[in-house]
Design an enzyme around this catalytic site. Structure first.
Site, short mmCIF file in Angstrom:
data_model
loop_
_atom_site.label_atom_id
_atom_site.label_comp_id
_atom_site.label_asym_id
_atom_site.label_seq_id
_atom_site.Cartn_x
_atom_site.Cartn_y
_atom_site.Cartn_z
N GLU A 80 40.36 -37.50 26.65
CA GLU A 80 39.35 -37.55 25.55
C GLU A 80 39.58 -38.68 24.76
O GLU A 80 40.52 -39.17 24.25
CB GLU A 80 39.46 -36.27 24.99
CG GLU A 80 38.30 -36.23 23.71
CD GLU A 80 38.75 -34.89 22.81
OE1 GLU A 80 37.44 -34.36 22.14
OE2 GLU A 80 39.74 -34.40 22.83
N HIS A 97 56.51 -35.92 23.72
CA HIS A 97 55.56 -36.56 24.58
C HIS A 97 54.84 -35.73 25.42
O HIS A 97 55.05 -34.65 25.41
CB HIS A 97 56.33 -37.67 25.60
CG HIS A 97 57.49 -36.88 26.45
ND1 HIS A 97 58.65 -36.61 25.98
CD2 HIS A 97 57.18 -36.13 27.60
CE1 HIS A 97 59.33 -35.92 27.02
NE2 HIS A 97 58.30 -35.67 28.11
N ASN A 116 57.13 -39.08 41.70
CA ASN A 116 58.15 -38.61 42.95
C ASN A 116 58.04 -39.61 44.11
O ASN A 116 57.08 -39.51 44.57
CB ASN A 116 57.76 -37.15 43.32
CG ASN A 116 58.02 -36.19 42.07
OD1 ASN A 116 59.15 -36.26 41.33
ND2 ASN A 116 57.05 -35.10 41.73
N HIS A 125 43.59 -31.76 28.44
CA HIS A 125 43.59 -33.44 28.18
C HIS A 125 44.41 -33.84 27.35
O HIS A 125 45.15 -33.42 26.43
CB HIS A 125 41.98 -33.53 28.00
CG HIS A 125 41.65 -33.06 26.48
ND1 HIS A 125 41.17 -31.79 26.13
CD2 HIS A 125 41.85 -33.62 25.46
CE1 HIS A 125 40.81 -31.73 25.00
NE2 HIS A 125 41.24 -32.85 24.41
N ARG A 150 52.40 -35.96 36.46
CA ARG A 150 52.51 -36.41 37.55
C ARG A 150 51.45 -37.10 38.22
O ARG A 150 50.36 -36.73 37.96
CB ARG A 150 52.80 -35.31 38.55
CG ARG A 150 54.14 -34.37 38.04
CD ARG A 150 54.34 -33.16 38.98
NE ARG A 150 55.67 -32.44 38.57
CZ ARG A 150 55.49 -31.46 37.38
NH1 ARG A 150 54.43 -31.11 37.39
NH2 ARG A 150 56.64 -30.98 37.52
N GLU A 180 54.26 -39.59 29.31
CA GLU A 180 55.44 -39.95 30.50
C GLU A 180 54.67 -39.92 31.71
O GLU A 180 54.08 -38.68 32.08
CB GLU A 180 56.36 -38.89 30.28
CG GLU A 180 57.36 -38.69 31.54
CD GLU A 180 58.26 -37.49 31.50
OE1 GLU A 180 58.45 -36.92 32.65
OE2 GLU A 180 58.89 -37.14 30.24
#
Length: 142
Positions: free
Chosen positions: A119, A7, A60, A76, A11, A56
């Site tokens: 992209e 993956h 937080n 990217h 964040r 993913e």
């Protein structure tokens, strides 16, 4: 030693806003993990039928004051689409800025709410150049 792609993690500052953006691209939530001790949530999203290659989103709970920054060390994410013009129009109709329009009928760039560069590449042969894309200027950077 063989490797298997698992993956890509990014964040995010606003989980709902980021999920809505990736849903516009066609990704669906495939898995969620909330860690109370670590105070974070992981959301895995992937295109239907491609659940083995998720994105993913790491959120937080206590925030992340550095987001969104414009760090270029990441690069990217890239996704193939069946109709680059229809995809870009759909994104624009939902308030997404097309940073690099698909002037060539093949490639476009957008940014997520967290400044992740995305992209978009036309699957197969490039589409014939068409307006308004052919004469559309770049906006910002990608």
């Amino acid at each position: 030693m063989p490797l298997k792609y698992l993956h890509t993690m990014v964040r995010v500052k606003d989980l709902e806003k980021s999920m809505a953006f990736y849903e516009l691209l066609g990704l669906k939530e495939t898995r969620r993990w909330e860690n109370e001790q670590g105070r974070f949530t992981l959301i895995f999203m992937a295109p239907p039928g491609q659940e083995e290659t998720p994105l993913e989103l790491t959120y937080n709970w206590d925030g992340d004051d550095a987001l969104p920054d414009d760090s270029r060390h990441f690069g990217h994410l890239a996704y193939g689409v069946d109709d680059i013009y229809a995809t870009c129009q759909h994104l624009m109709d939902n308030g997404v800025t097309i940073n690099r329009p698909p002037r060539d009928g093949h490639m476009a760039f957008v940014r997520s709410p967290d400044n992740v560069s995305i992209e978009l590449l036309q699957n197969g042969e490039s589409l014939a150049p068409a307006e308004p894309w052919a004469s559309m200027e770049n906006t910002g950077h990608w």
